[in-house]
Write a protein that holds these residues in place. Structure first.
Motif, PDB file in Angstrom:
ATOM      1  N   LEU A 151       0.748  -1.225  -0.051  1.00  0.00           N
ATOM      2  CA  LEU A 151       0.146  -0.020  -0.039  1.00  0.00           C
ATOM      3  C   LEU A 151       0.779   1.126   0.172  1.00  0.00           C
ATOM      4  CD1 LEU A 151      -2.669   1.499   0.306  1.00  0.00           C
ATOM      5  CD2 LEU A 151      -2.346   1.363   2.828  1.00  0.00           C
ATOM      6  N   SER A 152       1.942   1.255   0.703  1.00  0.00           N
ATOM      7  CA  SER A 152       2.798   2.462   1.041  1.00  0.00           C
ATOM      8  C   SER A 152       3.588   2.955  -0.406  1.00  0.00           C
ATOM      9  CB  SER A 152       3.800   2.135   1.887  1.00  0.00           C
ATOM     10  OG  SER A 152       3.270   2.004   3.267  1.00  0.00           O
ATOM     11  N   ALA A 153       3.931   1.614  -1.153  1.00  0.00           N
ATOM     12  CA  ALA A 153       4.744   1.718  -2.342  1.00  0.00           C
ATOM     13  C   ALA A 153       3.728   2.396  -3.312  1.00  0.00           C
ATOM     14  CB  ALA A 153       5.224   0.427  -2.574  1.00  0.00           C
ATOM     15  N   VAL A 154       2.518   1.775  -3.529  1.00  0.00           N
ATOM     16  CA  VAL A 154       1.520   2.271  -4.478  1.00  0.00           C
ATOM     17  C   VAL A 154       1.293   3.931  -4.304  1.00  0.00           C
ATOM     18  CG1 VAL A 154      -0.788   2.099  -5.296  1.00  0.00           C
ATOM     19  CG2 VAL A 154       0.474  -0.011  -4.844  1.00  0.00           C
ATOM     20  N   PHE A 165       4.345   5.922  -5.177  1.00  0.00           N
ATOM     21  CA  PHE A 165       4.552   5.987  -6.406  1.00  0.00           C
ATOM     22  C   PHE A 165       3.584   6.869  -7.093  1.00  0.00           C
ATOM     23  CE2 PHE A 165       3.367   4.343 -10.766  1.00  0.00           C
ATOM     24  CZ  PHE A 165       4.594   4.131 -11.394  1.00  0.00           C
ATOM     25  N   THR A 166       2.241   6.672  -6.888  1.00  0.00           N
ATOM     26  CA  THR A 166       1.163   7.710  -7.454  1.00  0.00           C
ATOM     27  C   THR A 166       1.380   9.000  -7.020  1.00  0.00           C
ATOM     28  OG1 THR A 166      -0.347   7.093  -5.743  1.00  0.00           O
ATOM     29  CG2 THR A 166      -0.543   5.695  -7.850  1.00  0.00           C
ATOM     30  N   LEU A 190      -6.897   8.132  -3.822  1.00  0.00           N
ATOM     31  CA  LEU A 190      -7.520   8.602  -5.016  1.00  0.00           C
ATOM     32  C   LEU A 190      -8.612   9.584  -5.093  1.00  0.00           C
ATOM     33  CD1 LEU A 190      -8.434   7.943  -8.022  1.00  0.00           C
ATOM     34  CD2 LEU A 190     -10.206   6.168  -7.260  1.00  0.00           C
ATOM     35  N   PHE A 191      -9.222   9.846  -3.942  1.00  0.00           N
ATOM     36  CA  PHE A 191     -10.050  11.226  -3.795  1.00  0.00           C
ATOM     37  C   PHE A 191      -9.233  12.311  -3.780  1.00  0.00           C
ATOM     38  CE2 PHE A 191     -14.091   9.209  -2.103  1.00  0.00           C
ATOM     39  CZ  PHE A 191     -14.918   9.840  -2.981  1.00  0.00           C
ATOM     40  N   PHE A 192      -8.180  12.400  -2.728  1.00  0.00           N
ATOM     41  CA  PHE A 192      -7.364  13.574  -2.659  1.00  0.00           C
ATOM     42  C   PHE A 192      -6.517  14.028  -3.942  1.00  0.00           C
ATOM     43  CE2 PHE A 192      -7.287  13.020   1.955  1.00  0.00           C
ATOM     44  CZ  PHE A 192      -7.861  14.119   2.464  1.00  0.00           C
ATOM     45  N   ALA A 193      -5.960  12.996  -4.796  1.00  0.00           N
ATOM     46  CA  ALA A 193      -5.557  13.196  -6.198  1.00  0.00           C
ATOM     47  C   ALA A 193      -6.542  13.859  -7.026  1.00  0.00           C
ATOM     48  CB  ALA A 193      -5.107  11.611  -7.022  1.00  0.00           C
ATOM     49  N   LEU A 194      -7.670  13.226  -7.082  1.00  0.00           N
ATOM     50  CA  LEU A 194      -8.889  13.859  -8.010  1.00  0.00           C
ATOM     51  C   LEU A 194      -9.004  15.502  -7.572  1.00  0.00           C
ATOM     52  CD1 LEU A 194     -10.915  10.801  -8.278  1.00  0.00           C
ATOM     53  CD2 LEU A 194      -9.374  11.940 -10.052  1.00  0.00           C
ATOM     54  N   ILE A 195      -9.234  15.607  -6.103  1.00  0.00           N
ATOM     55  CA  ILE A 195      -9.598  16.976  -5.385  1.00  0.00           C
ATOM     56  C   ILE A 195      -8.417  17.752  -5.882  1.00  0.00           C
ATOM     57  CG2 ILE A 195      -9.908  18.353  -3.340  1.00  0.00           C
ATOM     58  CD1 ILE A 195     -11.283  15.627  -2.494  1.00  0.00           C
ATOM     59  N   VAL A 203      -4.041   8.089 -11.384  1.00  0.00           N
ATOM     60  CA  VAL A 203      -5.304   7.938 -11.050  1.00  0.00           C
ATOM     61  C   VAL A 203      -5.744   6.492 -11.338  1.00  0.00           C
ATOM     62  CG1 VAL A 203      -7.775   8.334 -11.630  1.00  0.00           C
ATOM     63  CG2 VAL A 203      -6.359  10.292 -11.061  1.00  0.00           C
ATOM     64  N   ILE A 204      -5.092   6.048 -12.594  1.00  0.00           N
ATOM     65  CA  ILE A 204      -5.544   4.856 -13.101  1.00  0.00           C
ATOM     66  C   ILE A 204      -4.905   3.741 -12.325  1.00  0.00           C
ATOM     67  CG2 ILE A 204      -5.062   3.108 -15.092  1.00  0.00           C
ATOM     68  CD1 ILE A 204      -5.285   5.566 -17.045  1.00  0.00           C
ATOM     69  N   CYS A 205      -3.685   3.904 -11.948  1.00  0.00           N
ATOM     70  CA  CYS A 205      -2.923   3.088 -10.873  1.00  0.00           C
ATOM     71  C   CYS A 205      -3.961   2.867  -9.733  1.00  0.00           C
ATOM     72  CB  CYS A 205      -1.487   3.376 -10.562  1.00  0.00           C
ATOM     73  SG  CYS A 205      -0.292   3.213 -11.817  1.00  0.00           S
ATOM     74  N   LEU A 206      -4.398   3.757  -9.017  1.00  0.00           N
ATOM     75  CA  LEU A 206      -4.935   3.649  -7.840  1.00  0.00           C
ATOM     76  C   LEU A 206      -6.350   2.915  -8.362  1.00  0.00           C
ATOM     77  CD1 LEU A 206      -4.262   7.114  -6.368  1.00  0.00           C
ATOM     78  CD2 LEU A 206      -3.647   5.031  -5.357  1.00  0.00           C
ATOM     79  N   ILE A 207      -7.118   3.332  -9.345  1.00  0.00           N
ATOM     80  CA  ILE A 207      -8.619   2.560  -9.474  1.00  0.00           C
ATOM     81  C   ILE A 207      -8.251   1.002  -9.861  1.00  0.00           C
ATOM     82  CG2 ILE A 207     -10.153   2.431 -11.308  1.00  0.00           C
ATOM     83  CD1 ILE A 207     -10.088   5.625 -11.399  1.00  0.00           C
ATOM     84  N   VAL A 208      -7.059   0.842 -10.461  1.00  0.00           N
ATOM     85  CA  VAL A 208      -7.043  -0.508 -10.710  1.00  0.00           C
ATOM     86  C   VAL A 208      -6.852  -1.445  -9.399  1.00  0.00           C
ATOM     87  CG1 VAL A 208      -5.090  -2.152 -11.739  1.00  0.00           C
ATOM     88  CG2 VAL A 208      -6.095  -0.519 -12.993  1.00  0.00           C
TER      89      VAL A 208
END
Length: 487
Positions: free
Chosen positions: A89-92, A95-96, A340-345, A454-459
């Protein structure tokens, strides 16, 4: 050198590479290479652990080096099925987060240096087996937050950074008192928590130091009523810091509550859980209701995080195998969803220059990619089957309902009511900002770096929701090894 230490070494090498960089292109290359290496190492670790343990439960890849002999402090590392997925989780999110901050406008080198130091603390915490070493990495993870928010944040950033630092340092004081009490009270000749777990700590010692340790870690895990630093900190932090803060840093609190407070002091945990269950259930409902009345996108997600992180602590205190497995799944799910939410916001704010939902409307027409991704994040948050939120929450409520007494079942029903409240503010929010009347502004959609993050997090969110069996099995076995056999 044990290969788990590469999780700490790689961010340190990234800091060295950043220091030597002379252009933004070189800084981006260093961050991309380092974050990719961490992600590859975390993915490889999952398969290595599964192969070495057969999906089993024990601590593997352990190593220990004497650090300070008078207090038996060692640099001791190891992982089980829980910490393996915390590292992934931390690495994902690291990375994003690199791509979410790809266009950091000012003091880019300094920002990435502190970002890497924060990563050192997070990864070091999850691989540590020694109580003092774990506490040291915990502090390393907290210190950079003050500057990352106070310098690169927005809004009342100085106030938010100071409030966060003071409250979390207060929690750290309780943690230090707790781990020293555990060490001396157990009469142990080591600070390795896997060895202390085999010692029968006297009940009076447990009763004294369990609340200190649980509250200390619980402050970072948004334990009600010590959660007030969280919404302000999230709202003022830059995008990638909000992702790492809510997605990973708050998980240090839940992980510590389980691994140190509950596992090392199970008798006190069982005896005192009723009071803390009331606090966590209150946090679940309070966070959900508070999100309903917010108008700032970040504050909505921040209070939603309070609710979901309270649910983690709620499940840990149930002390059943299923509920605790659900708590770990919830940490993974919430980490991915909130990042994902904070990235999109952050991406929406960069285009509309506002986070006030009353000033946004019809974004689906001008930003279709970001809008669709926001809908998917919202559906995961409210627990739609097929996404990560459903798997985690259903596991928690099923495990909690296993306790066949009115007190625990009533609190489970109360906590489950948060699903309805979450649906209210998520559906209201998406309907207001995405599907309302077009305000006529010409806004651009996501760039390539934003799409990648965003795609990485959604996957990851969809993967956990659609194929949870391998992950949940490894976690469940490790939960059994860590707590159930101690009863």
């Amino acid at each position: 050198m044990n290969f788990l230490s590469f999780f700490v070494l790689i961010p340190l090498l990234m800091m060295l590479g950043l220091w030597a960089s002379r252009s933004i292109r070189q800084m981006r290359a260093v961050m991309t290479a380092g974050a990719s290496a961490l992600l590859a190492l975390a993915v490889a670790l999952v398969f290595l652990y599964r192969g070495a343990s057969g999906g089993g439960a024990g601590m593997l890849f352990t190593d220990s080096r004497v650090w300070y002999e008078p207090l038996h402090i060692h640099y001791a590392v190891g992982v089980d099925g829980i910490s393996v997925f915390m590292l992934l989780l931390s690495a994902v999110i690291v990375f994003t987060g690199v791509f979410a901050s790809w266009r950091m406008p000012e003091r880019t080198k300094e920002f990435f240096l502190w970002y890497c130091l924060l990563s050192v603390g997070v990864f070091g915490f999850f691989i540590s087996l020694d109580l003092f070493t774990m506490f040291m990495f915990y502090e390393v993870a907290l210190i950079p937050m003050y500057l990352l928010i106070g310098v690169w944040g927005s809004g009342r950033k100085e106030y938010s950074a100071m409030k966060l630092t003071l409250m979390l340092m207060g929690g750290s004081t309780l943690i230090l008192m707790g781990i020293l009490g555990i060490y001396f009270g157990a009469g142990a000749a080591t600070m390795n928590f896997t060895e202390i777990a085999a010692v029968d700590i006297p009940l009076p010692v447990q009763q004294l130091f369990f609340p200190l340790t649980f509250v200390g870690f619980g402050v970072l895990g948004a334990l009600f009523p010590f959660h007030t630093w969280s919404p302000d900190g999230h709202a003022s932090a830059p995008t990638s810091v909000s992702m790492l803060h809510a997605g990973v840093l708050m998980k240090l609190g839940g992980y510590g509550c389980f691994r140190i407070a509950v596992c090392l002091m199970p008798a006190a945990a069982a005896g005192q859980s009723g009071f803390f269950l009331l606090l966590t259930a209150a946090g679940v409902i309070y966070g959900a209701f508070s999100a309903c009345v917010q108008t700032d996108l970040k504050y909505i997600n921040a209070y939603s995080s309070v609710s979901h992180c309270s649910l983690v602590l709620f499940a840990i205190l149930m002390m059943t195998r299923t509920a605790t497995t659900g708590a770990v799944l919830q940490m993974l799910s919430h980490g991915l969803m909130t990042a994902l939410f904070f990235a999109l916001i952050g991406m929406i704010y960069g285009r509309t220059h506002t986070r006030d939902i009353r000033q946004m409307s019809g974004l689906m027409k001008t930003m279709p990619f970001l809008s669709v991704c926001y809908v998917l994040a919202g559906l995961a948050n409210l627990g739609l089957p097929g996404l990560s939120g459903f798997v985690a929450e259903m596991t928690i409520f099923t495990g909690s309902f296993e306790l066949n007494d009115p007190f625990h079942r009533t609190l489970t029903v109360v906590a489950a009511a948060s699903i309805v409240i979450t649906a209210v503010y998520i559906l209201r929010l998406t309907g207001k900002i995405l599907y309302g009347a077009d305000d006529g502004l010409k806004l651009t959609d996501a760039t390539w770096d934003e799409r990648l993050a965003v795609i990485c997090l959604i996957v990851a969110v969809a993967g956990l929701g659609l194929a949870p069996w391998g992950i949940s099995g490894m976690i469940s076995d490790s939960v059994w090894n860590a707590i159930v056999q101690l009863k």
